[in-house]
Design a protein around this motif. Structure first.
Motif, PDB file in Angstrom:
ATOM      1  N   LEU A 110       0.822  -1.207   0.000  1.00 20.54           N
ATOM      2  CA  LEU A 110       0.000   0.000   0.000  1.00 20.54           C
ATOM      3  C   LEU A 110       0.863   1.268   0.000  1.00 20.54           C
ATOM      4  O   LEU A 110       0.456   2.298  -0.549  1.00 20.54           O
ATOM      5  N   ALA A 111       2.029   1.185   0.600  1.00 18.90           N
ATOM      6  CA  ALA A 111       2.937   2.341   0.564  1.00 18.90           C
ATOM      7  C   ALA A 111       3.352   2.640  -0.877  1.00 18.90           C
ATOM      8  O   ALA A 111       3.402   3.812  -1.292  1.00 18.90           O
ATOM      9  N   ARG A 112       3.643   1.596  -1.635  1.00 21.39           N
ATOM     10  CA  ARG A 112       3.996   1.798  -3.049  1.00 21.39           C
ATOM     11  C   ARG A 112       2.799   2.333  -3.836  1.00 21.39           C
ATOM     12  O   ARG A 112       2.955   3.195  -4.723  1.00 21.39           O
ATOM     13  N   PHE A 113       1.626   1.821  -3.535  1.00 25.45           N
ATOM     14  CA  PHE A 113       0.401   2.277  -4.199  1.00 25.45           C
ATOM     15  C   PHE A 113       0.172   3.768  -3.937  1.00 25.45           C
ATOM     16  O   PHE A 113      -0.166   4.533  -4.852  1.00 25.45           O
ATOM     17  N   ALA A 114       0.384   4.186  -2.692  1.00 23.32           N
ATOM     18  CA  ALA A 114       0.207   5.590  -2.339  1.00 23.32           C
ATOM     19  C   ALA A 114       1.226   6.477  -3.048  1.00 23.32           C
ATOM     20  O   ALA A 114       0.917   7.599  -3.458  1.00 23.32           O
ATOM     21  N   LEU A 115       2.459   5.984  -3.212  1.00 21.09           N
ATOM     22  CA  LEU A 115       3.476   6.753  -3.937  1.00 21.09           C
ATOM     23  C   LEU A 115       3.078   6.975  -5.389  1.00 21.09           C
ATOM     24  O   LEU A 115       3.363   8.020  -5.976  1.00 21.09           O
ATOM     25  N   ASP A 116       2.408   5.982  -5.970  1.00 20.88           N
ATOM     26  CA  ASP A 116       1.966   6.094  -7.359  1.00 20.88           C
ATOM     27  C   ASP A 116       0.766   7.021  -7.516  1.00 20.88           C
ATOM     28  O   ASP A 116       0.455   7.439  -8.634  1.00 20.88           O
ATOM     29  N   HIS A 117       0.078   7.311  -6.394  1.00 22.48           N
ATOM     30  CA  HIS A 117      -1.130   8.145  -6.441  1.00 22.48           C
ATOM     31  C   HIS A 117      -1.031   9.213  -5.356  1.00 22.48           C
ATOM     32  O   HIS A 117      -1.642   9.090  -4.288  1.00 22.48           O
ATOM     33  N   PRO A 118      -0.275  10.263  -5.596  1.00 26.22           N
ATOM     34  CA  PRO A 118      -0.022  11.261  -4.549  1.00 26.22           C
ATOM     35  C   PRO A 118      -1.266  12.000  -4.068  1.00 26.22           C
ATOM     36  O   PRO A 118      -1.239  12.597  -2.992  1.00 26.22           O
ATOM     37  N   GLY A 119      -2.354  11.942  -4.817  1.00 33.64           N
ATOM     38  CA  GLY A 119      -3.590  12.574  -4.366  1.00 33.64           C
ATOM     39  C   GLY A 119      -4.404  11.705  -3.428  1.00 33.64           C
ATOM     40  O   GLY A 119      -5.450  12.132  -2.916  1.00 33.64           O
ATOM     41  N   LEU A 120      -3.924  10.503  -3.185  1.00 32.06           N
ATOM     42  CA  LEU A 120      -4.660   9.529  -2.373  1.00 32.06           C
ATOM     43  C   LEU A 120      -4.069   9.455  -0.969  1.00 32.06           C
ATOM     44  O   LEU A 120      -2.847   9.503  -0.794  1.00 32.06           O
ATOM     45  N   VAL A 121      -4.927   9.348   0.022  1.00 32.45           N
ATOM     46  CA  VAL A 121      -4.509   9.097   1.401  1.00 32.45           C
ATOM     47  C   VAL A 121      -5.017   7.718   1.798  1.00 32.45           C
ATOM     48  O   VAL A 121      -6.223   7.443   1.711  1.00 32.45           O
ATOM     49  N   VAL A 122      -4.099   6.828   2.210  1.00 33.69           N
ATOM     50  CA  VAL A 122      -4.464   5.466   2.604  1.00 33.69           C
ATOM     51  C   VAL A 122      -4.320   5.324   4.113  1.00 33.69           C
ATOM     52  O   VAL A 122      -3.240   5.538   4.666  1.00 33.69           O
ATOM     53  N   ALA A 133      -4.553  -7.795  -6.812  1.00 36.37           N
ATOM     54  CA  ALA A 133      -3.342  -8.102  -7.574  1.00 36.37           C
ATOM     55  C   ALA A 133      -2.125  -8.231  -6.664  1.00 36.37           C
ATOM     56  O   ALA A 133      -1.289  -9.131  -6.840  1.00 36.37           O
ATOM     57  N   ALA A 134      -2.014  -7.345  -5.675  1.00 43.65           N
ATOM     58  CA  ALA A 134      -0.858  -7.374  -4.772  1.00 43.65           C
ATOM     59  C   ALA A 134      -0.821  -8.647  -3.951  1.00 43.65           C
ATOM     60  O   ALA A 134       0.244  -9.252  -3.750  1.00 43.65           O
ATOM     61  N   VAL A 135      -1.972  -9.078  -3.455  1.00 40.54           N
ATOM     62  CA  VAL A 135      -2.021 -10.306  -2.651  1.00 40.54           C
ATOM     63  C   VAL A 135      -1.780 -11.534  -3.526  1.00 40.54           C
ATOM     64  O   VAL A 135      -1.114 -12.480  -3.109  1.00 40.54           O
ATOM     65  N   ALA A 136      -2.284 -11.518  -4.749  1.00 40.78           N
ATOM     66  CA  ALA A 136      -2.030 -12.637  -5.669  1.00 40.78           C
ATOM     67  C   ALA A 136      -0.537 -12.818  -5.917  1.00 40.78           C
ATOM     68  O   ALA A 136      -0.051 -13.941  -6.077  1.00 40.78           O
ATOM     69  N   ALA A 137       0.208 -11.704  -5.895  1.00 41.03           N
ATOM     70  CA  ALA A 137       1.655 -11.772  -6.130  1.00 41.03           C
ATOM     71  C   ALA A 137       2.425 -12.282  -4.907  1.00 41.03           C
ATOM     72  O   ALA A 137       3.622 -12.561  -5.009  1.00 41.03           O
ATOM     73  N   GLN A 138       1.743 -12.402  -3.759  1.00 37.40           N
ATOM     74  CA  GLN A 138       2.397 -12.842  -2.513  1.00 37.40           C
ATOM     75  C   GLN A 138       2.075 -14.297  -2.156  1.00 37.40           C
ATOM     76  O   GLN A 138       2.269 -14.714  -1.010  1.00 37.40           O
ATOM     77  N   GLN A 139       1.608 -15.080  -3.129  1.00 41.17           N
ATOM     78  CA  GLN A 139       1.179 -16.441  -2.814  1.00 41.17           C
ATOM     79  C   GLN A 139       2.299 -17.324  -2.292  1.00 41.17           C
ATOM     80  O   GLN A 139       2.072 -18.253  -1.523  1.00 41.17           O
ATOM     81  N   GLY A 140       3.531 -17.039  -2.697  1.00 36.38           N
ATOM     82  CA  GLY A 140       4.648 -17.823  -2.187  1.00 36.38           C
ATOM     83  C   GLY A 140       4.829 -17.704  -0.693  1.00 36.38           C
ATOM     84  O   GLY A 140       5.243 -18.656  -0.022  1.00 36.38           O
ATOM     85  N   LEU A 141       4.522 -16.534  -0.147  1.00 38.90           N
ATOM     86  CA  LEU A 141       4.588 -16.323   1.306  1.00 38.90           C
ATOM     87  C   LEU A 141       3.350 -16.849   2.008  1.00 38.90           C
ATOM     88  O   LEU A 141       3.428 -17.399   3.116  1.00 38.90           O
ATOM     89  N   LEU A 142       2.200 -16.661   1.380  1.00 40.27           N
ATOM     90  CA  LEU A 142       0.932 -17.008   2.021  1.00 40.27           C
ATOM     91  C   LEU A 142       0.649 -18.503   1.969  1.00 40.27           C
ATOM     92  O   LEU A 142       0.076 -19.065   2.916  1.00 40.27           O
ATOM     93  N   LEU A 143       1.031 -19.157   0.880  1.00 35.11           N
ATOM     94  CA  LEU A 143       0.737 -20.577   0.687  1.00 35.11           C
ATOM     95  C   LEU A 143       2.013 -21.322   0.281  1.00 35.11           C
ATOM     96  O   LEU A 143       2.089 -21.895  -0.807  1.00 35.11           O
ATOM     97  N   PRO A 144       3.019 -21.338   1.157  1.00 37.86           N
ATOM     98  CA  PRO A 144       4.255 -22.045   0.807  1.00 37.86           C
ATOM     99  C   PRO A 144       4.026 -23.554   0.785  1.00 37.86           C
ATOM    100  O   PRO A 144       3.125 -24.062   1.456  1.00 37.86           O
TER     101      PRO A 144
END
Length: 300
Positions: free
Chosen positions: A110-122, A284-295
């Motif tokens: 989410l930190a990376r997502f916020a950097l890509d969208h400076p008008g957004l507050v997460v 999309a971000a969670v799908a990319a983390q499947q190696g950590l979530l479902l080893p």
């Protein structure tokens, strides 16, 4: 009737406190109080019950809330569709989830997502308790249990693995654990039973009923820290513990469990650009983390 007063009413209903609503609106809490007083004078009824812990909707407030939410949805739809609407994502998105998942999996993404969208507050509410979508504590909620009712959009976000772990230092001081029966007499680390916020976390009951606990905590990260110094055995998410060389899986293949994270948001949020973009990003971000979530079993 002043729409701004209704907007302040909506934020106070969601936040539950003047300070919380003021933070969301980027104003002083006295401004929120003044707006609410003006609205109550207009409608001729108290909309909130003032309590020590904050503001609770009165019967009149509960009756007004769905109408104001519908007005907000219509306003946002017009704003997003208007010619010349400003480009990019703007505004606040509040995401509620569990402590470990929020801190270790979502926060960097989410930190990376916020950097890509400076008008957004997460706002990331990573808490060892349930974040209530029905109370509008968050715009998007990721929970261990699927919401059972309400006008909400729900998807299965991901499965994840938990495993019984012990520190190498702990295991060296005790007899080998080869079967579930060998767990008798061992010291455990777990949740505080009467403060457990989800039945999905009652995992030890499926394996063994400990006679002794070294530490019980509402925080999974506190349990992890206690386990890694050798205080006892603990069931931990693989995404918390598998990367730590001081921890070893105990009874791999037997003491391995699987749970599910569900993601939900109010149905009217799907028409709001920043909400839909955040929703899609999280999937999309969670799908990319499947190696950590479902080893695989040999990796936990």
């Amino acid at each position: 009737m002043d729409w701004d007063n209704l907007r302040y009413f909506l934020e106070l209903a969601r936040a539950g406190t003047l300070v919380g609503a003021a933070r969301r609106l980027a104003v002083d809490h006295t401004t929120v109080a003044r707006r609410i007083q003006a609205l109550e004078k207009q409608v001729g009824s108290a909309l909130f019950a003032r309590e020590a812990g904050g503001h609770r909707l009165s019967e009149a407030g509960r009756a007004l809330l769905p109408q104001v939410e519908a007005m907000e949805a219509a306003f946002l739809a017009v704003e997003n569709a208007a010619p010349g609407v400003r480009q990019g994502l703007h505004g606040l998105v509040r995401i509620g989830t569990t402590e470990g998942f929020g801190n270790l999996i979502l926060a960097p993404q989410l930190a990376r997502f916020a950097l890509d969208h400076p008008g957004l507050v997460v706002d990331l509410l990573a808490l060892p308790r349930l974040v209530h979508l029905s109370r509008r504590e968050a715009d998007i909620v990721i929970s261990l249990e699927r919401p059972a009712r309400g006008a909400v959009v729900v998807v299965k976000l991901t499965d994840y693995v938990l495993q019984l772990y012990g520190a190498r230092s702990y295991l060296q001081r005790h007899a080998p654990i080869r079967t579930v029966d060998d767990l008798r007499g061992h010291t455990f680390i777990s949740y505080v039973d009467d403060l457990l916020f989800s039945k999905e976390l009652q995992i030890l009951d499926e394996l063994h009923r400990p006679a002794h606990f070294a530490l019980r905590s509402t925080s999974v990260l506190a349990q992890y820290e206690a386990a890694r110094i050798g205080a006892g055995l603990a069931v931990l998410p693989a995404f918390v513990a598998a990367q730590d060389p001081s921890l070893v899986p105990v009874l791999p293949g037997v003491a391995r469990f699987q749970r599910t994270f569900w993601m939900s948001m109010p149905g009217d949020n799907k028409h709001v650009a920043r909400m839909q973009a955040t929703w899609d990003f999280l999937r999309a971000a969670v799908a990319a983390q499947q190696g950590l979530l479902l080893p695989p079993a040999e990796a936990v």
